[in-house]
Every structure is written in structure tokens, then in C-alpha cells.
Design an enzyme around this catalytic site. Structure first.
Site, PDB file in Angstrom:
ATOM      1  N   HIS A  21       0.842  -1.201   0.000  1.00 26.76           N
ATOM      2  CA  HIS A  21       0.000   0.000   0.000  1.00 26.76           C
ATOM      3  C   HIS A  21       0.878   1.252   0.000  1.00 26.76           C
ATOM      4  O   HIS A  21       1.284   1.767   1.046  1.00 26.76           O
ATOM      5  CB  HIS A  21      -0.935   0.016   1.219  1.00 26.76           C
ATOM      6  CG  HIS A  21      -1.990   1.085   1.141  1.00 26.76           C
ATOM      7  ND1 HIS A  21      -3.338   0.809   1.080  1.00 26.76           N
ATOM      8  CD2 HIS A  21      -1.904   2.438   1.098  1.00 26.76           C
ATOM      9  CE1 HIS A  21      -4.028   1.932   1.009  1.00 26.76           C
ATOM     10  NE2 HIS A  21      -3.159   2.943   1.025  1.00 26.76           N
ATOM     11  N   HIS A  23       1.195   4.957  -2.535  1.00 29.73           N
ATOM     12  CA  HIS A  23       0.692   5.730  -3.673  1.00 29.73           C
ATOM     13  C   HIS A  23       1.869   6.294  -4.457  1.00 29.73           C
ATOM     14  O   HIS A  23       2.706   7.015  -3.902  1.00 29.73           O
ATOM     15  CB  HIS A  23      -0.204   6.862  -3.177  1.00 29.73           C
ATOM     16  CG  HIS A  23      -1.486   6.384  -2.572  1.00 29.73           C
ATOM     17  ND1 HIS A  23      -2.684   6.381  -3.252  1.00 29.73           N
ATOM     18  CD2 HIS A  23      -1.747   5.875  -1.337  1.00 29.73           C
ATOM     19  CE1 HIS A  23      -3.635   5.898  -2.461  1.00 29.73           C
ATOM     20  NE2 HIS A  23      -3.088   5.578  -1.295  1.00 29.73           N
ATOM     21  N   ASP A  25       1.977   8.654  -6.627  1.00 27.58           N
ATOM     22  CA  ASP A  25       2.007  10.118  -6.644  1.00 27.58           C
ATOM     23  C   ASP A  25       2.253  10.718  -5.265  1.00 27.58           C
ATOM     24  O   ASP A  25       2.408  11.941  -5.135  1.00 27.58           O
ATOM     25  CB  ASP A  25       0.725  10.697  -7.268  1.00 27.58           C
ATOM     26  CG  ASP A  25      -0.539  10.133  -6.652  1.00 27.58           C
ATOM     27  OD1 ASP A  25      -0.447   9.310  -5.729  1.00 27.58           O
ATOM     28  OD2 ASP A  25      -1.641  10.510  -7.106  1.00 27.58           O
ATOM     29  N   GLY A 188     -10.460   7.716  -1.645  1.00 27.94           N
ATOM     30  CA  GLY A 188     -11.161   8.995  -1.524  1.00 27.94           C
ATOM     31  C   GLY A 188     -12.058   9.076  -0.308  1.00 27.94           C
ATOM     32  O   GLY A 188     -11.938   8.283   0.638  1.00 27.94           O
ATOM     33  N   HIS A 217      -9.869   1.220  -0.116  1.00 27.19           N
ATOM     34  CA  HIS A 217      -9.628   2.052   1.063  1.00 27.19           C
ATOM     35  C   HIS A 217     -10.921   2.065   1.889  1.00 27.19           C
ATOM     36  O   HIS A 217     -11.967   2.514   1.399  1.00 27.19           O
ATOM     37  CB  HIS A 217      -9.318   3.491   0.665  1.00 27.19           C
ATOM     38  CG  HIS A 217      -7.937   3.725   0.168  1.00 27.19           C
ATOM     39  ND1 HIS A 217      -7.488   3.275  -1.069  1.00 27.19           N
ATOM     40  CD2 HIS A 217      -6.879   4.372   0.733  1.00 27.19           C
ATOM     41  CE1 HIS A 217      -6.233   3.653  -1.237  1.00 27.19           C
ATOM     42  NE2 HIS A 217      -5.837   4.316  -0.163  1.00 27.19           N
ATOM     43  N   GLU A 220     -10.466   3.738   7.247  1.00 27.59           N
ATOM     44  CA  GLU A 220      -9.337   4.596   7.629  1.00 27.59           C
ATOM     45  C   GLU A 220      -9.858   5.693   8.545  1.00 27.59           C
ATOM     46  O   GLU A 220      -9.426   5.839   9.683  1.00 27.59           O
ATOM     47  CB  GLU A 220      -8.671   5.192   6.394  1.00 27.59           C
ATOM     48  CG  GLU A 220      -7.465   6.067   6.724  1.00 27.59           C
ATOM     49  CD  GLU A 220      -6.796   6.656   5.487  1.00 27.59           C
ATOM     50  OE1 GLU A 220      -5.681   7.192   5.639  1.00 27.59           O
ATOM     51  OE2 GLU A 220      -7.375   6.583   4.384  1.00 27.59           O
ATOM     52  N   HIS A 241      -5.991   0.123   4.967  1.00 28.70           N
ATOM     53  CA  HIS A 241      -6.084   0.684   6.319  1.00 28.70           C
ATOM     54  C   HIS A 241      -7.006  -0.184   7.189  1.00 28.70           C
ATOM     55  O   HIS A 241      -6.553  -1.117   7.808  1.00 28.70           O
ATOM     56  CB  HIS A 241      -6.521   2.150   6.301  1.00 28.70           C
ATOM     57  CG  HIS A 241      -5.625   3.033   5.495  1.00 28.70           C
ATOM     58  ND1 HIS A 241      -4.373   3.426   5.933  1.00 28.70           N
ATOM     59  CD2 HIS A 241      -5.778   3.591   4.260  1.00 28.70           C
ATOM     60  CE1 HIS A 241      -3.790   4.182   5.018  1.00 28.70           C
ATOM     61  NE2 HIS A 241      -4.619   4.291   3.985  1.00 28.70           N
ATOM     62  N   ASP A 299       2.263   4.248   2.582  1.00 24.10           N
ATOM     63  CA  ASP A 299       1.155   5.055   2.089  1.00 24.10           C
ATOM     64  C   ASP A 299       1.643   6.188   1.179  1.00 24.10           C
ATOM     65  O   ASP A 299       1.558   6.090  -0.041  1.00 24.10           O
ATOM     66  CB  ASP A 299       0.320   5.592   3.244  1.00 24.10           C
ATOM     67  CG  ASP A 299      -1.095   5.971   2.842  1.00 24.10           C
ATOM     68  OD1 ASP A 299      -1.515   5.621   1.713  1.00 24.10           O
ATOM     69  OD2 ASP A 299      -1.800   6.598   3.656  1.00 24.10           O
ATOM     70  N   ASP A 300       2.156   7.279   1.766  1.00 22.05           N
ATOM     71  CA  ASP A 300       2.621   8.445   0.987  1.00 22.05           C
ATOM     72  C   ASP A 300       3.915   8.988   1.592  1.00 22.05           C
ATOM     73  O   ASP A 300       3.907   9.997   2.305  1.00 22.05           O
ATOM     74  CB  ASP A 300       1.546   9.540   0.981  1.00 22.05           C
ATOM     75  CG  ASP A 300       0.286   9.118   0.258  1.00 22.05           C
ATOM     76  OD1 ASP A 300       0.219   9.280  -0.966  1.00 22.05           O
ATOM     77  OD2 ASP A 300      -0.632   8.602   0.926  1.00 22.05           O
TER      78      ASP A 300
END
Length: 363
Positions: A21, A23, A25, A188, A217, A220, A241, A299-300
Site C-alpha cells: 500500500h 501511492h 504520486d 477517496g 480504502h 481509515e 487501512h 502510504d505516501d
């Protein structure tokens, strides 16, 4: 650097890892953003200021977290060279973290858009199509795999607020299933229930029918009912999550029994406000105690100024993770990956060999 991501010195778990998991971007290098901006004639702040704009240092909210993308996505989106480059560099980064297999997710429509704001893609606004985005990412991953010996595959994201994109996404999953794409995702605002947006349900029904793997997702920041919807309506095989699943004991017990895989992101969960700031009370501890099927993920990492080692450090320091638990987590991640059966067997063999477990049947 914030306490959660002190990542100097030797990694907590210095053995091959699997990440499910993250992202794409949300995993771009600041240096790359600045370099692409310079090439495209886009004015941005200098490096340290730009890093501060793009990162979350203290627990905040999902709204503040999502706002960080607005500082840099307009630089990368719609640019062919940049999209392929971030995919290639992503594999290099993961290889340096000791990851031997990673599934990275992204919205093809957002990366296709060349506008400053994340407005809906169309032919006039976008420099390239979502289809081209997937092709470019696959190329970057493939070249990265050859160069760095880390295998990367794509998960394509539907966005809850854009149900009209979802059928496009599942069709791209089908088109590129033998060229790097392994699954579909829904990301989202969790308050936007699928029952009100039939485009998502239709896309996931097509995914089931076409044997496209599915992760969602859910839980979360949303209620356990969002997790239940992901499983019952969208037929999710993994949950992104899922912390709030614990608020519905019956649902949690059922998913434990079904061996549902949860993609856990400890550092992310604190900084987005999804979970409380005290890691010693994190829901992950319950999952660990119950020997649940879960993985540890970043995640990010751009936005959280973290690495995979940051999440492992948190798990070790605040949640009493042992080397044996880290092994179990990565084996579960490999077993729950969306690779074809033969490649999954090869991945598991790599882990068992590296962990000295080829003759161990306890896992």
C-alpha cells in the site's frame, strides 16, 4: 526530522520486504519535482521550502493531507517524461529500502491531467490520456525492475468523488493485466457510500466478472460500515487501512476468520489523524495480538517525510514487534499480493530463503 521517522543507521528489519500500500504520486522525490518544474518553466519555492510545503510534520487531518498534493501534482501530471521518471525512480527507492516486491497505486486520470487543480480529466485539459499514463508507468517500472532487481506492479485507483471514471479504470486493468497492472482500488472520501454512486459498484462487478483483483480504502476514517460495504458490495480481497473495523467486533471477527488482509500504514495513520497520536494505543496492536493477516506500508512517504523503515521503527519501538513478527508480516504480504500464482510462489521462496525458513512449516 520528526520522531516517527528517525531513519538513520541500520534498518530495524534488514531483510527482504514486501510493500502493498503505497501511492506512486505520494512517493515522488522533491528533487525530481524541482527538476521537472525547471524543465517545464514552472516556478516553485527552493528545496527546503518546497519540502515543508509538501510534508505533514504533526498530526493533522485528511483534508490538510490531501491539500499537499496541490503543491506539486501540476508539475508531474500530463508530462510523459516525468511520469515515466517517477515510476523508474520509485523502484530505485524501494530497492534501497530492501523491498523485493511492491504494489504501487495511482489514479491514471489524475496523472493524465496537466491542469493546476485536480479537475476531471478530458481530452482538452489533459496532455495525455489515462491509457498513456498506465503505459508510461508500466515502462518505468519495467526498466526499474531490470536495473534494480525489485519487482513493481500497479494498482489502478477509482476515486469516490468521480464515479464516471471507474469503468475506464477497470477497462485499463483488463487491458494491462499482462503488462504490469494487478488490481483495482477505490480511494477517496469514505462518506461517499457506493450505494449513492452506482458507477463504482458497476466497475467492481466487472472486475469480479473479469477476474481483476480488488482492494478498497475503507475504515481509515470511515465507519466499520464502509469496510462492510467494501467486502459485501465491492467484493474486496484486501482492505486499505481498516483501523475502524475494530469498532464492530462481529465484523472484525468475521474478517479475521476469513483471513482478510489489511494494508496497515502506522506513520500515515497518525499524521492524517486517522488514529490517535499515541502509537502505544494504535489499533495495529490488536491486529498483531490476534495474529491477523496484515502488512506494514508507507502510504505516501513524500508527504510523511518517511521511509518504510520509519513504519518498522514505530512498530518495534511502540508496539513490541519482534523480528519473527516482521517475518510473519512480510510472508502474509507476499501471500496476499496480487501476483499470479507462479510469481507468488517464487516471491515466497525468496522470503523463506532469506529468512532461513525453507524447512520451517510453522508459517
Amino acid at each position: 526530522m520528526a520522531e516517527h521517522c528517525e531513519n538513520n543507521g541500520k534498518p530495524v528489519f534488514d531483510k527482504p520486504k514486501v510493500e502493498l500500500h503505497v501511492h506512486l504520486d505520494g512517493a515522488i522525490r522533491i528533487e525530481t519535482i524541482l527538476d521537472v518544474a525547471k524543465r517545464r518553466g514552472i516556478t516553485l519555492p527552493v528545496c527546503d521550502e518546497m519540502r515543508n510545503l509538501c510534508t505533514v510534520a504533526e498530526p493533522s487531518s485528511l483534508t490538510e493531507f490531501l491539500g499537499k498534493f496541490n503543491h506539486y501534482m501540476h508539475v508531474i501530471a500530463g508530462d510523459r517524461k516525468a511520469i515515466k521518471r517517477i515510476a523508474y525512480e520509485f523502484v530505485e527507492t524501494k530497492a534501497k529500502e530492501g523491498v523485493i516486491y511492491v504494489e504501487a497505486r495511482y489514479s491514471p486520470h489524475f496523472l493524465a491531467n496537466s491542469g493546476v487543480d485536480p479537475i476531471p480529466w478530458n481530452q482538452e485539459q489533459g496532455d495525455i490520456t489515462p491509457d498513456e499514463v498506465v503505459h508510461l508507468v508500466n515502462q518505468g517500472f519495467s526498466e526499474g525492475e531490470k536495473a534494480f532487481k525489485t519487482k513493481a506492479r500497479s494498482i489502478l485507483c477509482c476515486m469516490r468523488h468521480e464515479p464516471r471514471w471507474s469503468m475506464d479504470v477497470v477497462e485499463l486493468c483488463k487491458k494491462y493485466r499482462k503488462d504490469g497492472v494487478v488490481a483495482i482500488d477505490l480511494a477517496g472520501d469514505e462518506s461517499m457510500k457506493c450505494e449513492s454512486y452506482p458507477g463504482h459498484k458497476k466497475a467492481f462487478e466487472e472486475a469480479v466478472k473479469s477476474y481483476v483483483h480488488r482492494t478498497v480504502h475503507a475504515g481509515e476514517v470511515g465507519a466499520p460500515s464502509v469496510v462492510k460495504e467494501a467486502v459485501d458490495v465491492l467484493k474486496a480481497e484486501r482492505i486499505g487501512h481498516g483501523y475502524n473495523t475494530l469498532k464492530d467486533e462481529a465484523l472484525y471477527r468475521k474478517l479475521l476468520q476469513d483471513n482478510m488482509h489489511f494494508e496497515m500504514c502506522p506513520v500515515s495513520s497518525k499524521l492524517t489523524g486517522a488514529c490517535g497520536p499515541d502509537f502505544t494505543k494504535h489499533p495495529l496492536i490488536r491486529f498483531k495480538q490476534d495474529k491477523a493477516n496484515y502488512s506494514l506500508n508507507t502510504d505516501d512517504p513524500l508527504i510523511f517525510n518517511s521511509t518504510l523503515n520509519s513504519d518498522y521503527q514505530v512498530a518495534q519501538k511502540y508496539m513490541d514487534f519482534t523480528e519473527e513478527e516482521f517475518k510473519r508480516v512480510n510472508i502474509n504480504a507476499a501471500k496476499s499480493s496480487f501476483l499470479p500464482a507462479k510469481e507468488k510462489e517464487e516471491l515466497l521462496y525468496q522470503l523463506y530463503e532469506a529468512y532461513g525458513m525453507l524447512n520451517d512449516t510453522s508459517f
